[in-house]
Design a protein around this motif. Structure first.
Motif, PDB file in Angstrom:
ATOM      1  N   VAL A 169      23.991   8.041  -3.080  1.00  0.00           N
ATOM      2  CA  VAL A 169      23.023   8.595  -2.130  1.00  0.00           C
ATOM      3  C   VAL A 169      21.940   9.383  -2.855  1.00  0.00           C
ATOM      4  CG1 VAL A 169      22.724  10.129  -0.154  1.00  0.00           C
ATOM      5  CG2 VAL A 169      24.772   8.691  -0.319  1.00  0.00           C
ATOM      6  N   LEU A 170      22.361  10.225  -3.804  1.00  0.00           N
ATOM      7  CA  LEU A 170      21.387  11.027  -4.545  1.00  0.00           C
ATOM      8  C   LEU A 170      20.483  10.148  -5.402  1.00  0.00           C
ATOM      9  CD1 LEU A 170      23.576  14.095  -5.609  1.00  0.00           C
ATOM     10  CD2 LEU A 170      21.720  14.028  -3.921  1.00  0.00           C
ATOM     11  N   ASN A 171      20.994   9.025  -5.869  1.00  0.00           N
ATOM     12  CA  ASN A 171      20.183   8.091  -6.642  1.00  0.00           C
ATOM     13  C   ASN A 171      18.965   7.660  -5.833  1.00  0.00           C
ATOM     14  OD1 ASN A 171      19.333   5.308  -7.611  1.00  0.00           O
ATOM     15  ND2 ASN A 171      20.843   5.799  -9.180  1.00  0.00           N
ATOM     16  N   VAL A 172      19.183   7.296  -4.578  1.00  0.00           N
ATOM     17  CA  VAL A 172      18.090   6.846  -3.721  1.00  0.00           C
ATOM     18  C   VAL A 172      17.057   7.954  -3.536  1.00  0.00           C
ATOM     19  CG1 VAL A 172      17.472   6.004  -1.428  1.00  0.00           C
ATOM     20  CG2 VAL A 172      19.601   5.225  -2.520  1.00  0.00           C
ATOM     21  N   LEU A 173      17.535   9.165  -3.272  1.00  0.00           N
ATOM     22  CA  LEU A 173      16.637  10.271  -2.953  1.00  0.00           C
ATOM     23  C   LEU A 173      15.906  10.819  -4.177  1.00  0.00           C
ATOM     24  CD1 LEU A 173      18.985  12.200  -0.490  1.00  0.00           C
ATOM     25  CD2 LEU A 173      17.111  10.648   0.093  1.00  0.00           C
ATOM     26  N   VAL A 174      16.657  11.140  -5.215  1.00  0.00           N
ATOM     27  CA  VAL A 174      16.070  11.845  -6.365  1.00  0.00           C
ATOM     28  C   VAL A 174      15.124  10.951  -7.155  1.00  0.00           C
ATOM     29  CG1 VAL A 174      16.570  13.059  -8.521  1.00  0.00           C
ATOM     30  CG2 VAL A 174      18.030  13.418  -6.527  1.00  0.00           C
ATOM     31  N   VAL A 175      15.531   9.728  -7.427  1.00  0.00           N
ATOM     32  CA  VAL A 175      14.694   8.840  -8.238  1.00  0.00           C
ATOM     33  C   VAL A 175      13.372   8.547  -7.530  1.00  0.00           C
ATOM     34  CG1 VAL A 175      14.491   6.530  -9.231  1.00  0.00           C
ATOM     35  CG2 VAL A 175      16.623   7.802  -9.464  1.00  0.00           C
ATOM     36  N   SER A 176      13.424   8.243  -6.239  1.00  0.00           N
ATOM     37  CA  SER A 176      12.207   7.880  -5.515  1.00  0.00           C
ATOM     38  C   SER A 176      11.228   9.049  -5.425  1.00  0.00           C
ATOM     39  CB  SER A 176      12.553   7.373  -4.111  1.00  0.00           C
ATOM     40  OG  SER A 176      13.263   8.354  -3.381  1.00  0.00           O
ATOM     41  N   VAL A 177      11.744  10.264  -5.277  1.00  0.00           N
ATOM     42  CA  VAL A 177      10.872  11.442  -5.206  1.00  0.00           C
ATOM     43  C   VAL A 177      10.308  11.773  -6.584  1.00  0.00           C
ATOM     44  CG1 VAL A 177      10.804  13.929  -4.774  1.00  0.00           C
ATOM     45  CG2 VAL A 177      11.988  12.418  -3.172  1.00  0.00           C
ATOM     46  N   THR A 178      11.165  11.739  -7.596  1.00  0.00           N
ATOM     47  CA  THR A 178      10.735  12.123  -8.945  1.00  0.00           C
ATOM     48  C   THR A 178       9.674  11.179  -9.492  1.00  0.00           C
ATOM     49  OG1 THR A 178      12.932  13.025  -9.404  1.00  0.00           O
ATOM     50  CG2 THR A 178      11.510  12.629 -11.282  1.00  0.00           C
ATOM     51  N   VAL A 179       9.842   9.883  -9.282  1.00  0.00           N
ATOM     52  CA  VAL A 179       8.880   8.942  -9.845  1.00  0.00           C
ATOM     53  C   VAL A 179       7.490   9.181  -9.263  1.00  0.00           C
ATOM     54  CG1 VAL A 179       9.328   7.078  -8.183  1.00  0.00           C
ATOM     55  CG2 VAL A 179       8.456   6.530 -10.454  1.00  0.00           C
ATOM     56  N   ASP A 180       7.402   9.501  -7.977  1.00  0.00           N
ATOM     57  CA  ASP A 180       6.093   9.773  -7.383  1.00  0.00           C
ATOM     58  C   ASP A 180       5.517  11.098  -7.872  1.00  0.00           C
ATOM     59  OD1 ASP A 180       5.645   7.462  -5.996  1.00  0.00           O
ATOM     60  OD2 ASP A 180       6.195   8.261  -4.026  1.00  0.00           O
ATOM     61  N   GLY A 224       0.800  -1.215   0.000  1.00  0.00           N
ATOM     62  CA  GLY A 224       0.000   0.000   0.000  1.00  0.00           C
ATOM     63  C   GLY A 224       0.836   1.270   0.000  1.00  0.00           C
ATOM     64  N   LEU A 225       2.154   1.130  -0.032  1.00  0.00           N
ATOM     65  CA  LEU A 225       3.035   2.286  -0.074  1.00  0.00           C
ATOM     66  C   LEU A 225       3.103   2.835  -1.496  1.00  0.00           C
ATOM     67  CD1 LEU A 225       5.982   0.871   2.088  1.00  0.00           C
ATOM     68  CD2 LEU A 225       4.222   2.507   2.820  1.00  0.00           C
ATOM     69  N   SER A 226       3.532   4.088  -1.631  1.00  0.00           N
ATOM     70  CA  SER A 226       3.681   4.659  -2.964  1.00  0.00           C
ATOM     71  C   SER A 226       4.827   3.965  -3.689  1.00  0.00           C
ATOM     72  CB  SER A 226       3.939   6.162  -2.882  1.00  0.00           C
ATOM     73  OG  SER A 226       5.262   6.416  -2.429  1.00  0.00           O
ATOM     74  N   PHE A 227       4.794   4.046  -5.011  1.00  0.00           N
ATOM     75  CA  PHE A 227       5.831   3.431  -5.823  1.00  0.00           C
ATOM     76  C   PHE A 227       7.208   3.978  -5.443  1.00  0.00           C
ATOM     77  CE2 PHE A 227       8.389   2.544  -9.532  1.00  0.00           C
ATOM     78  CZ  PHE A 227       7.899   1.337 -10.015  1.00  0.00           C
ATOM     79  N   GLY A 228       7.312   5.303  -5.316  1.00  0.00           N
ATOM     80  CA  GLY A 228       8.589   5.928  -4.975  1.00  0.00           C
ATOM     81  C   GLY A 228       9.103   5.514  -3.605  1.00  0.00           C
ATOM     82  N   THR A 229       8.189   5.372  -2.650  1.00  0.00           N
ATOM     83  CA  THR A 229       8.595   4.940  -1.306  1.00  0.00           C
ATOM     84  C   THR A 229       9.185   3.540  -1.346  1.00  0.00           C
ATOM     85  OG1 THR A 229       6.886   6.314  -0.274  1.00  0.00           O
ATOM     86  CG2 THR A 229       7.807   4.525   1.056  1.00  0.00           C
ATOM     87  N   VAL A 230       8.554   2.664  -2.115  1.00  0.00           N
ATOM     88  CA  VAL A 230       9.066   1.301  -2.254  1.00  0.00           C
ATOM     89  C   VAL A 230      10.430   1.313  -2.930  1.00  0.00           C
ATOM     90  CG1 VAL A 230       8.716  -0.909  -3.419  1.00  0.00           C
ATOM     91  CG2 VAL A 230       6.813   0.202  -2.248  1.00  0.00           C
ATOM     92  N   VAL A 231      10.599   2.165  -3.954  1.00  0.00           N
ATOM     93  CA  VAL A 231      11.895   2.282  -4.618  1.00  0.00           C
ATOM     94  C   VAL A 231      12.974   2.680  -3.619  1.00  0.00           C
ATOM     95  CG1 VAL A 231      13.232   3.596  -6.309  1.00  0.00           C
ATOM     96  CG2 VAL A 231      10.947   2.786  -6.896  1.00  0.00           C
ATOM     97  N   ALA A 232      12.667   3.654  -2.756  1.00  0.00           N
ATOM     98  CA  ALA A 232      13.638   4.119  -1.768  1.00  0.00           C
ATOM     99  C   ALA A 232      13.985   3.017  -0.767  1.00  0.00           C
ATOM    100  CB  ALA A 232      13.105   5.344  -1.040  1.00  0.00           C
TER     101      ALA A 232
END
Length: 207
Positions: free
Chosen positions: A88-99, A58-66
């Motif tokens: 580090v930026l890979n984890v943060l930026v990709v997960s936020v951007t996808v959502d 039930g989590l957002s796609f980006g949250t699961v990615v992170a």
């Protein structure tokens, strides 16, 4: 094609330009993931797993990615991989951007638009991958796992990558992730496209 050395380069070499390239590449990567999820025609292997986990938790796609990225980074410890600023930026930026992109990009129902999103997502993913890898500020969590395992065994990177991606693909499919034509097209196209683009964006020590 001549092989390109993609080991991290000192951050003292053109840091602002490389950081800008890195951030742009990661943002585009997240956008490309969102495009493929909205197309609904099949995802990249890791994203099949992410989607399956998102449906179950039930989590957002980006949250699961992170969360998955952090889990993969923990696997770096026994193989003694070292993260860079790009990791580090890979984890943060990709997960936020996808959502963020998913929030403004609705699901498509017309086949023409779905195909456009899928093919555009694959192409954009290649551009994004070449950009962030070419910045040479540290690999993404999944890339680092693959290269780290290959470096400490007698297997090639291709064998390790295939084994890992087949594993996450099957796991994601069992969890309800979308496997389809997009999955096949991504698997076939992403390597050659990225390889063709890398020479144009990869930073070298003399650049």
């Amino acid at each position: 094609m001549t092989a390109i050395d993609l080991q991290p380069v000192s951050v003292a070499i053109r840091p602002a330009r490389r950081l800008t390239q890195l951030l742009a590449g990661l943002a585009l990567y997240g956008a490309s993931m969102a495009m493929m999820t909205r197309a609904g025609l099949g995802l990249a292997p890791w994203d099949v797993l992410h989607e399956g986990l998102a449906r179950w938790t039930g989590l957002s796609f980006g949250t699961v990615v992170a969360i998955a990225s952090v889990g993969v980074l923990l696997l770096w410890i026994p193989i003694r991989q070292r993260p860079g600023v790009g990791t580090v930026l890979n984890v943060l930026v990709v997960s936020v951007t996808v959502d963020l992109v998913r929030a403004v990009l609705p699901e498509q129902h017309a086949l023409g638009w779905r195909l456009t999103l899928m093919l555009g997502g694959v192409a954009l993913n290649a551009v994004a991958t070449a950009s962030y890898v070419g910045a040479r500020l540290g690999p993404g969590p999944r890339d680092g796992l693959m290269t780290g395992l290959a470096a400490r065994n007698t297997w090639s990177v291709r064998v390790v990558r295939t084994a890992i991606e087949l594993t996450v693909l099957v796991a994601g499919w069992f969890l309800g992730g979308t496997v389809g034509a997009g999955t096949v097209i991504y698997a076939v196209a992403i390597g050659p496209l990225t390889q063709a683009l890398l020479p144009h964006v990869a930073w070298r020590r003399s650049r």
